[in-house]
Design a protein around this motif. Structure first.
Motif, mmCIF file in Angstrom:
data_model
loop_
_atom_site.group_PDB
_atom_site.id
_atom_site.type_symbol
_atom_site.label_atom_id
_atom_site.label_comp_id
_atom_site.label_asym_id
_atom_site.label_seq_id
_atom_site.Cartn_x
_atom_site.Cartn_y
_atom_site.Cartn_z
ATOM 1 N N VAL A 250 -8.134 11.377 53.349
ATOM 2 C CA VAL A 250 -8.728 11.977 52.155
ATOM 3 C C VAL A 250 -10.080 12.534 52.586
ATOM 4 O O VAL A 250 -11.115 11.909 52.403
ATOM 5 C CB VAL A 250 -8.885 10.945 51.023
ATOM 6 C CG1 VAL A 250 -9.402 11.628 49.761
ATOM 7 C CG2 VAL A 250 -7.568 10.251 50.734
ATOM 8 N N ARG A 251 -10.060 13.715 53.179
ATOM 9 C CA ARG A 251 -11.280 14.334 53.682
ATOM 10 C C ARG A 251 -11.543 15.627 52.930
ATOM 11 O O ARG A 251 -10.623 16.411 52.667
ATOM 12 C CB ARG A 251 -11.143 14.623 55.176
ATOM 13 C CG ARG A 251 -11.177 13.399 56.060
ATOM 14 C CD ARG A 251 -12.608 12.967 56.359
ATOM 15 N NE ARG A 251 -13.269 13.909 57.227
ATOM 16 C CZ ARG A 251 -13.268 13.833 58.558
ATOM 17 N NH1 ARG A 251 -12.633 12.842 59.162
ATOM 18 N NH2 ARG A 251 -13.908 14.718 59.286
ATOM 19 N N SER A 252 -12.797 15.870 52.610
ATOM 20 C CA SER A 252 -13.138 17.091 51.880
ATOM 21 C C SER A 252 -12.873 18.332 52.711
ATOM 22 O O SER A 252 -12.628 19.410 52.166
ATOM 23 C CB SER A 252 -14.606 17.052 51.456
ATOM 24 O OG SER A 252 -15.459 16.952 52.580
ATOM 25 N N SER A 253 -12.899 18.224 54.024
ATOM 26 C CA SER A 253 -12.692 19.397 54.876
ATOM 27 C C SER A 253 -11.222 19.749 55.053
ATOM 28 O O SER A 253 -10.897 20.891 55.408
ATOM 29 C CB SER A 253 -13.330 19.163 56.251
ATOM 30 O OG SER A 253 -12.773 18.015 56.864
ATOM 31 N N CYS A 254 -10.318 18.821 54.807
ATOM 32 C CA CYS A 254 -8.892 19.062 55.031
ATOM 33 C C CYS A 254 -8.388 20.184 54.129
ATOM 34 O O CYS A 254 -8.550 20.149 52.917
ATOM 35 C CB CYS A 254 -8.089 17.792 54.769
ATOM 36 S SG CYS A 254 -6.301 18.007 54.931
ATOM 37 N N ASP B 59 -0.185 12.222 44.350
ATOM 38 C CA ASP B 59 0.178 11.002 43.634
ATOM 39 C C ASP B 59 -1.008 10.549 42.790
ATOM 40 O O ASP B 59 -1.994 11.269 42.638
ATOM 41 C CB ASP B 59 0.581 9.910 44.640
ATOM 42 C CG ASP B 59 1.504 8.868 44.028
ATOM 43 O OD1 ASP B 59 1.572 8.798 42.790
ATOM 44 O OD2 ASP B 59 2.141 8.128 44.785
ATOM 45 N N SER B 60 -0.934 9.364 42.266
ATOM 46 C CA SER B 60 -1.975 8.828 41.405
ATOM 47 C C SER B 60 -3.296 8.702 42.163
ATOM 48 O O SER B 60 -3.328 8.533 43.391
ATOM 49 C CB SER B 60 -1.544 7.461 40.873
ATOM 50 O OG SER B 60 -2.612 6.814 40.233
ATOM 51 N N LEU B 61 -4.404 8.742 41.418
ATOM 52 C CA LEU B 61 -5.721 8.555 42.018
ATOM 53 C C LEU B 61 -5.964 7.102 42.417
ATOM 54 O O LEU B 61 -6.852 6.813 43.229
ATOM 55 C CB LEU B 61 -6.816 9.000 41.041
ATOM 56 C CG LEU B 61 -6.903 10.499 40.730
ATOM 57 C CD1 LEU B 61 -7.964 10.759 39.673
ATOM 58 C CD2 LEU B 61 -7.217 11.289 41.988
ATOM 59 N N ASP B 62 -5.171 6.190 41.867
ATOM 60 C CA ASP B 62 -5.339 4.769 42.180
ATOM 61 C C ASP B 62 -5.005 4.493 43.644
ATOM 62 O O ASP B 62 -3.956 4.913 44.156
ATOM 63 C CB ASP B 62 -4.438 3.914 41.286
ATOM 64 C CG ASP B 62 -4.810 4.038 39.815
ATOM 65 O OD1 ASP B 62 -5.987 4.336 39.543
ATOM 66 O OD2 ASP B 62 -3.920 3.860 38.958
ATOM 67 N N ASN B 63 -5.883 3.763 44.306
ATOM 68 C CA ASN B 63 -5.682 3.354 45.707
ATOM 69 C C ASN B 63 -5.476 4.537 46.649
ATOM 70 O O ASN B 63 -4.850 4.412 47.696
ATOM 71 C CB ASN B 63 -4.478 2.403 45.821
ATOM 72 C CG ASN B 63 -4.658 1.148 45.022
ATOM 73 O OD1 ASN B 63 -5.747 0.568 44.991
ATOM 74 N ND2 ASN B 63 -3.599 0.714 44.338
ATOM 75 N N ARG B 64 -5.986 5.676 46.245
ATOM 76 C CA ARG B 64 -5.856 6.870 47.081
ATOM 77 C C ARG B 64 -6.703 6.750 48.340
ATOM 78 O O ARG B 64 -6.279 7.112 49.433
ATOM 79 C CB ARG B 64 -6.282 8.088 46.263
ATOM 80 C CG ARG B 64 -6.321 9.403 46.997
ATOM 81 C CD ARG B 64 -6.523 10.523 45.995
ATOM 82 N NE ARG B 64 -6.852 11.779 46.642
ATOM 83 C CZ ARG B 64 -8.090 12.224 46.798
ATOM 84 N NH1 ARG B 64 -9.105 11.511 46.345
ATOM 85 N NH2 ARG B 64 -8.310 13.371 47.400
ATOM 86 N N ILE B 65 -7.911 6.240 48.172
ATOM 87 C CA ILE B 65 -8.785 6.019 49.319
ATOM 88 C C ILE B 65 -8.634 4.570 49.741
ATOM 89 O O ILE B 65 -9.137 3.658 49.085
ATOM 90 C CB ILE B 65 -10.254 6.337 48.957
ATOM 91 C CG1 ILE B 65 -10.383 7.805 48.533
ATOM 92 C CG2 ILE B 65 -11.173 6.033 50.128
ATOM 93 C CD1 ILE B 65 -11.776 8.201 48.108
#
Length: 527
Positions: free
Chosen positions: A475-479, A499-505
């Motif tokens: 989960v990188r802003s540059s990707c 997918d869901s924002l839950d447990n994304r990072i």
């Protein structure tokens, strides 16, 4: 008959010599390019339509034919092909010659178009005159340096896009997004603006969104919108909606890839013509730190410049709009303060310490300069005349960075230098993707064999392998979601998902058993 290639090493085997067919197609393509070089040298062709068709046709035939011959007998899937042995793809002599030639072309394009044959007081000469017949066919007038550039830009995306499709034909995602950038470049970025000019309407590229399109709020642009009646107002409204509605919604659902890898012309050229150089991106931690500061500084620069330009325009037209310069100024200050406050409140745990300090620092500087200028009754917001800020941004960022360095140095720094270090649109989308998007690249660490293909071919300089080894979501802003890391993975470790924002990072600190007492860690987690 297809040849199986089992060696995945980056430097395992030297690239094979050119086949007879590849040599023939290379000669055909070079012949087409030579016609353009003769035109730059001011050779006057007797039939410009014929020679322009020959030039573009031969370059297309040469590139497409070469690509077909190159991949026709190869199995689908990634082929490293000894990229570090080739002079063109290992910063060798040919790479530097190509970078120098591209840089010289961009310098002439932006600052010395007369050397390309542009003549504002008479008939064009040189390469620009060669494109006059095509320009008159599409927009009804003689060619400019930007029409020549747009034509060659679009052609490059198409012919190298074919090569890209042949190379990654095993991956449906890569094929579809390549067709997408072809479509948006030809239709939205090239044909629609030119046809609008033929109809005496404002020049408008629907796919070019602020802040990448930094001229959207320039005075001359606003005048062209407001003087064009309903069509102009629709264009202006679409530009506003793209910034505040369309872009955030699509980024929330799909990440910044919807734009950077499927729509944007800069990304389209980088993915097609720049594909052979993606492995040259700097993967060091130092480059990552520089990237974060530079790209967000550019975003602050374009924000400051835009506020100054709109403030100046409203100051010069005080009776034409209900939205006065003072209302605009304090609305901008309030909006920036609100965005920062919401980020600090809802996303403070996901922001690194330096990101918090940088955001607060940038906000304080902007608000302080607004107050200083306003209460001193200085019409030049941010201490400089708006047009000077715009000219400076256009020179440093719009031309030198995005064009000369961003494209001219593909063979030296990799194909996404501009997207990674300079594009303000990428900065905006990156923040949205990192904090609010459903997009992520999931990893299956148990299947990773640490071959390094994913990191090597990441054009944005992300060490993908480090995430894959830990089974951590990327989960990188540059990707930019190009998907090449998943395409070149021999084990199917990586997958692009929404997918869901839950447990994304799901950051994981453990990389190997030596980093921690595993029994102590196990006992702690099983309490």
């Amino acid at each position: 008959m297809s040849k199986f290639e089992r060696n995945m090493a980056m430097t395992g085997e030297k690239p094979a010599a050119l086949s007879k067919g590849q040599k023939i197609f290379s000669a055909i393509g070079i012949t087409g390019l030579f016609i353009l070089i003769l035109a730059i040298a001011n050779v006057n062709f007797p039939n410009k339509t014929l020679f322009l068709s020959l030039s573009l046709g031969l370059m297309t035939l040469g590139t497409v034919g070469f690509s077909y011959d190159l991949y026709k007998n190869k199995q689908p899937g990634i082929k490293n092909d000894g990229v570090w042995f080739k002079s063109m793809t290992s910063r060798g002599l040919f790479a530097w010659i190509t970078a120098l030639a591209l840089t010289m072309f961009y310098v002439a394009l932006y600052w010395y178009p007369e050397y390309l044959g542009l003549n504002s007081e008479g008939a064009n000469t040189g390469i620009i005159s060669l494109f006059d017949p095509l320009s008159r066919l599409i927009n009804g007038g003689p060619a400019s340096q930007w029409f020549v550039y747009g034509t060659l830009y679009t052609l490059a995306i198409f012919i190298f896009g074919y090569k890209f499709i042949k190379k990654y034909r095993h991956n449906r995602y890569e094929v579809l997004r390549t067709f997408s950038v072809m479509f948006f470049q030809l239709g939205f970025a090239f044909l629609i603006p030119e046809i609008l000019m033929r109809l005496n309407q404002p020049y408008f590229n629907p796919a070019n969104i602020w802040p990448l399109n930094y001229d959207l709020f320039a005075g001359y642009k606003l005048d062209s919108f407001f003087s064009a009646g309903s069509i102009g107002l629709i264009m202006f409204a679409f530009g506003i909606l793209s910034i505040f509605v369309i872009s955030p919604i699509l980024t929330y659902k799909y990440g910044k890839r919807w734009y950077c890898s499927w729509v944007c012309g800069c990304g389209g050229l980088a993915e097609t013509a720049g594909d052979p150089y993606r492995h040259l991106s700097d993967k060091s931690v130092f480059a990552w730190k520089v990237e974060r500061w530079v790209i967000h500084s550019v975003l602050v620069f374009v924000t400051v410049m835009t506020i100054a330009v709109v403030y100046s325009y409203l100051s010069q037209n005080p009776d034409e709009f209900w939205f006065t310069k003072d209302v605009f100024l304090w609305s901008s200050a309030g909006f920036l303060s609100l965005v920062f406050s919401l980020l600090m409140y809802f996303k403070k745990e996901e922001l690194a310490k330096d990101a918090k300090y940088a955001g607060a620092g940038f906000l304080i500087v902007i608000l302080s300069m607004i107050c200083i200028n306003y209460f001193n009754y200085n019409q030049d917001i941010f201490l400089f005349p708006a047009h000077k800020l715009r000219e400076t941004y256009g020179f440093l960022i719009g031309a030198a960075f995005s064009g000369v360095i961003g494209v001219g140095f593909y063979p030296i720094f990799g194909n996404r230098v501009w997207c990674r270090f300079g594009c303000p649109m990428a900065a905006v989308l990156g923040m949205q993707q990192r904090l609010f998007s459903k997009f992520r690249i999931t990893t299956n660490g148990g299947q990773c064999i640490s071959c390094g293909n994913c990191s090597t071919y990441c054009e944005m300089g992300i060490d993908v392998r480090a995430y894959a080894q830990k089974g951590e979501n990327i989960v990188r802003s540059s990707c930019v979601g190009c998907g090449i890391c998943a395409s070149v993975c021999p084990r199917g470790v990586l997958k692009l998902e929404n997918d869901s924002l839950d447990n994304r990072i799901n950051q994981k600190e453990i990389t190997t058993g030596n980093d921690i007492d595993l029994m102590e860690f196990f006992n702690e987690k099983t309490k």
